[in-house]
Design a protein around this motif. Structure first.
Motif, PDB file in Angstrom:
ATOM      1  N   PHE A  58      66.574 112.771  98.501  1.00 20.87           N
ATOM      2  CA  PHE A  58      65.347 112.109  98.054  1.00 20.87           C
ATOM      3  C   PHE A  58      65.676 110.920  97.142  1.00 20.87           C
ATOM      4  CE2 PHE A  58      61.966 111.783  94.817  1.00 20.87           C
ATOM      5  CZ  PHE A  58      60.917 111.422  95.635  1.00 20.87           C
ATOM      6  N   THR A  59      66.591 111.153  96.205  1.00 21.96           N
ATOM      7  CA  THR A  59      66.936 110.081  95.268  1.00 21.96           C
ATOM      8  C   THR A  59      67.596 108.916  95.998  1.00 21.96           C
ATOM      9  OG1 THR A  59      67.260 111.817  93.639  1.00 21.96           O
ATOM     10  CG2 THR A  59      68.069 109.641  93.055  1.00 21.96           C
ATOM     11  N   ALA A  61      67.004 108.021  99.081  1.00 22.24           N
ATOM     12  CA  ALA A  61      66.008 107.312  99.885  1.00 22.24           C
ATOM     13  C   ALA A  61      65.026 106.519  99.023  1.00 22.24           C
ATOM     14  CB  ALA A  61      65.251 108.302 100.757  1.00 22.24           C
ATOM     15  N   THR A  62      64.692 107.051  97.840  1.00 15.97           N
ATOM     16  CA  THR A  62      63.625 106.414  97.065  1.00 15.97           C
ATOM     17  C   THR A  62      64.107 105.808  95.750  1.00 15.97           C
ATOM     18  OG1 THR A  62      63.188 108.493  95.956  1.00 15.97           O
ATOM     19  CG2 THR A  62      61.886 108.017  97.935  1.00 15.97           C
ATOM     20  N   VAL A  64      64.401 107.454  93.091  1.00 16.10           N
ATOM     21  CA  VAL A  64      63.773 108.158  91.971  1.00 16.10           C
ATOM     22  C   VAL A  64      64.572 109.422  91.658  1.00 16.10           C
ATOM     23  CG1 VAL A  64      61.688 109.312  91.172  1.00 16.10           C
ATOM     24  CG2 VAL A  64      61.516 107.307  92.655  1.00 16.10           C
ATOM     25  N   ARG A 312      53.599 109.093  87.444  1.00 17.52           N
ATOM     26  CA  ARG A 312      54.119 108.402  88.620  1.00 17.52           C
ATOM     27  C   ARG A 312      53.634 109.113  89.872  1.00 17.52           C
ATOM     28  NH1 ARG A 312      59.777 106.666  88.967  1.00 17.52           N
ATOM     29  NH2 ARG A 312      58.599 105.097  90.087  1.00 17.52           N
ATOM     30  N   ALA A 315      55.428 108.424  93.331  1.00 18.87           N
ATOM     31  CA  ALA A 315      56.735 109.076  93.476  1.00 18.87           C
ATOM     32  C   ALA A 315      56.564 110.580  93.636  1.00 18.87           C
ATOM     33  CB  ALA A 315      57.598 108.768  92.261  1.00 18.87           C
ATOM     34  N   ALA A 318      55.537 111.325  97.097  1.00 18.43           N
ATOM     35  CA  ALA A 318      56.692 111.110  97.977  1.00 18.43           C
ATOM     36  C   ALA A 318      57.611 112.323  97.938  1.00 18.43           C
ATOM     37  CB  ALA A 318      57.433 109.848  97.555  1.00 18.43           C
ATOM     38  N   HIS A 322      58.661 114.743 100.939  1.00 18.71           N
ATOM     39  CA  HIS A 322      60.059 115.032 101.264  1.00 18.71           C
ATOM     40  C   HIS A 322      60.309 116.540 101.342  1.00 18.71           C
ATOM     41  CE1 HIS A 322      64.428 114.826 101.134  1.00 18.71           C
ATOM     42  NE2 HIS A 322      64.409 115.655 100.117  1.00 18.71           N
TER      43      HIS A 322
END
Lengths: 424, 293
Positions: A58-59, A61-62, A64, A312, A315, A318, A322
């Motif tokens: 996840f981190t 891809a984004t 975050v 956020r 996020a 998202a 995910h």
């Protein structure tokens, strides 16, 4: 005197050094403080322990970063409530479906606005709603109760698989007990409500009435379920044990202390991990028996929710997307044995293991739980009264009256609000 | 105001302010909460809050679990205080004897349980008390006692937890008693011995009066401690079996923090506060009658 002086001096020294060490630790903690765009995730038990393994993807891809915290199931409810009261809820957190209505009511949850998150769910799985009827949670995994049974022990008692109706199931218990009088046929922990409510759900009994403002436990169908549940203990087919007493149920299952264990899907993980103690050939799963064959069972489904006060939200959603993607759910299934809520995940060969067939069948027949604030507490208190019946402190009919009385009292505030038209 | 008085106020004020903010103010707020029906609905919407007067208190009196919790707490205190103080005193007297060697070592070993974590030791004790393979039942088996379902039998659960609690806390009072015993006048003891007083008479008429105030203090603290017992049942039995180890504080925790009925929980807290106050007052009166205070 000198001894006391020395003691005091020693205490002073140690106190000073402790203070110094603490402030240093605090300073260190501040230095390592997370970056402002980190979002936080709280999940219970295995889901929390293993979530960090899904975060790197996840981190990447984004961009975050995610901070994961694990909560124990036994303290999760109060921890989340106090967090809401203290305005310190994480951005994303896991909730069992039964709690979603409650947390939506107190304004802790943001409604699910992206319909794509709620499509492609396994038949029978649906998003938990709040008091206003809007969805507030994205289904993540489903955990209907099934029975794990020892194939060898059942075979020795003359059964290839557990019978599907209550009477034959109990008769199987009696046969197992007759073969091994020191052991038991079933394990149903007395401070957990899941087995009693599984039996009750199968009779089709509605636990509450009058728009969920009063208890309906005197319903003859619930009485049947309670009587059946209690009879298993009265006939010594199940030990009257609490979860605090059976420290290692897997070991006890491996030793044959009991032959049948009603439980959710996460037990498959424990059983696979400890295959040295209990080889996979020795156990299998089947649907829970019903009065006249398997019926509807409440699945304790876990959902992901986003805090209404998340700073956020984009996020956070998202991250929900995910985690609830078929790929993530399949990873989870492999890691911790939870069952995916997305139909697409079930189409893969990974889920075509024979031990999972019972779950898939059961998931298609869920009961609809009352989505009210008090439901969690009602189940616990009803189970407490059932425990007193099992221990012979109360008769069945007196217990049903006590359940209705207690539940009516718990629902007094809700009843007043519903009558005033402030709640539906 | 003289300069001296100003200085005195300067020293006292910070402490007074802390007491006001962390003790008096929360107590008043809790009292205010206890006359409302503050529940999770009020957390959702303040408009749902209602003033109920003494409703929470009268409601408690008709709640069977509250009475059961009161009874359980009373049982904990009645059995636990003599058990814990008796063990502490016995251990202190044993260690005080001149013939005991390596006293500091013994003190450390016996004090150690007090400073260990409740949760960690509770896990160990749950294994010790296990019905099927616990050490305690095995030891009882050697002397021909059938296995006791320590944590699963509603009648055995309180004694089982008390065993654990006593083991856990007796070290603290033992150290306090050790200090008090060292203050017992030697010449008085010698004189009593020369007059032919037996061990018991010397204990009753020389030691006991000398350590009386300490004993009273230990009793007051123990009673207050046992009335507030919570962590041990929480980690050992979760209040079970059949709610036989649900104490008043446990009941309050469940109502307040688990289910967010803070109105009712505050009423419980207030009743507990009054109970402890009354008992401490009674103990102080008894102590004054025997001239220990």
């Amino acid at each position: 005197m000198t001894y006391g002086g020395k003691l005091a001096r020693a205490a002073g020294w140690s106190r000073r050094s402790v203070v110094a060490a603490l402030s240093m630790a605090a300073a260190g903690g501040c230095a390592a403080r997370r970056s402002p765009d980190t979002i936080s995730l709280w999940a219970m038990s295995y889901e929390g322990d293993y979530s960090p393994m899904l975060m790197p993807g996840f981190t990447r891809a984004t961009g975050v970063p995610v901070e994961v915290q694990t909560l124990p199931w036994t303290a999760a409810h109060e921890k989340l409530l106090t967090a809401q009261a203290g305005d310190s809820l994480p951005d994303v957190f896991m909730l069992p479906d039964g709690w979603v209505g409650e947390f939506a009511l107190i304004g802790a949850l943001a409604p699910v606005t992206d319909p794509a998150l709620l499509t492609g769910l396994f038949p029978g799985v649906s998003a938990a709603t709040g008091p206003d009827g809007r969805p507030y949670a994205v289904p993540w995994s489903v955990a209907p109760q099934v029975q794990y049974y020892r194939r060898d022990l059942l075979e020795r008692a003359g059964y290839a698989a557990p019978p599907e109706d209550w009477d034959s199931w109990r008769r199987m218990g009696q046969r197992l007990k007759a073969r091994a009088p020191d052991d038991y046929a079933f394990l149903m922990l007395l401070n957990w409500w899941d087995s009693l409510f599984t039996f009750a759900g199968q009779t089709g009994a509605n636990p509450l009435r009058e728009r969920d403002t009063r208890g309906n436990f005197r319903d003859p169908r619930f009485r049947d379920a309670l009587a059946f549940y209690v009879s298993l203990f009265r006939e010594r087919l199940a030990p009257p044990a609490l979860s605090t007493e059976v420290q290692d149920p897997v070991a006890a299952f491996a030793q044959g202390y009991f032959a049948v264990y009603p439980y959710g899907p996460t037990l498959t993980l424990d059983l696979h991990r400890r295959a040295a103690e209990i080889p996979a050939a020795l156990w299998s799963t089947a649907r829970m028996p019903g009065p006249q064959g398997p019926g509807r069972v409440s699945g304790i489904a876990a959902s992901l929710c986003v805090s209404a006060r998340s700073r956020r939200p984009a996020a956070a959603w998202a991250l929900v997307r995910h985690l609830t993607s078929p790929a993530s759910e399949l990873t989870y299934q492999r890691l911790i044995g939870t069952l995916p809520a997305r139909a697409a995940a079930w189409a893969t060969p990974q889920l075509r293991q024979p031990a999972l067939a019972a779950f898939a069948e059961q998931m298609r027949a869920p009961t609809r739980e009352p989505m009210i604030v008090e439901w969690e507490r009602i189940r616990i208190e009803v189970q407490l009264i059932a425990e007193r019946v099992v221990r012979g402190q109360l008769g069945i009919d007196a217990a049903l009256v006590a359940m209705d009385d207690r539940v009516d009292r718990l629902l007094a505030k809700r009843r007043a609000l519903v009558e005033a038209g402030r709640l539906t | 105001m003289t300069r001296q008085e100003r200085t005195a106020w300067g020293f006292v004020l910070p402490v007074l302010a802390i007491i006001l903010f962390v003790f008096a103010l929360p107590t008043l707020l809790a009292l205010a909460l206890s006359v409302t029906d503050y529940s999770i609905y009020a957390l959702a919407d303040w408009g749902a809050l209602r003033f109920v007067g003494l409703g929470n208190f009268t409601g408690l009196l008709t709640t069977p679990l509250f009475w059961r919790a009161l009874g359980n707490t009373a049982l904990f205190a009645l059995l636990g205080v003599p058990m814990a103080i008796g063990t502490s005193l016995a251990a202190a007297l044993l260690l005080h004897d001149a013939s005991v060697r390596w006293k500091p070592l013994w003190r450390v070993l016996l004090f150690a349980p007090y400073v260990t974590s409740v949760v960690a030791t509770a896990v160990v004790w749950r294994f010790l008390l296990n019905t099927r393979f616990g050490l305690l039942n095995r030891a009882l088996g050697w002397i021909g006692v059938p296995p006791v379902d320590w944590l699963g039998d509603p009648h055995a659960s309180i004694p089982a937890i008390l065993l654990f609690v006593t083991w856990k806390i007796f070290g603290y009072n033992m150290i306090v008693f050790t200090a008090a015993l060292s203050a017992v006048p030697h010449d008085l003891m010698e004189a009593a011995r020369l007059d032919g007083a037996s061990r018991w008479t010397r204990f009753r008429h020389v030691t006991l009066p000398a350590i009386g105030p300490t004993l009273l203090l230990a009793a007051v603290m123990s009673v207050a401690g046992f009335l507030q017992i919570f962590a041990e049942p929480y980690v050992m039995t979760l209040g079970g079996p059949a709610q036989s180890t649900t104490t008043v504080l446990y009941f309050m925790f469940d109502e307040g923090f688990k289910w967010w009925n803070l109105g009712q929980a505050s009423a419980v807290a207030f009743i507990l506060f009054l109970m402890i106050l009354a008992l401490t007052f009674a103990q102080a009166r008894i102590g004054r009658r025997y001239e220990w205070l």
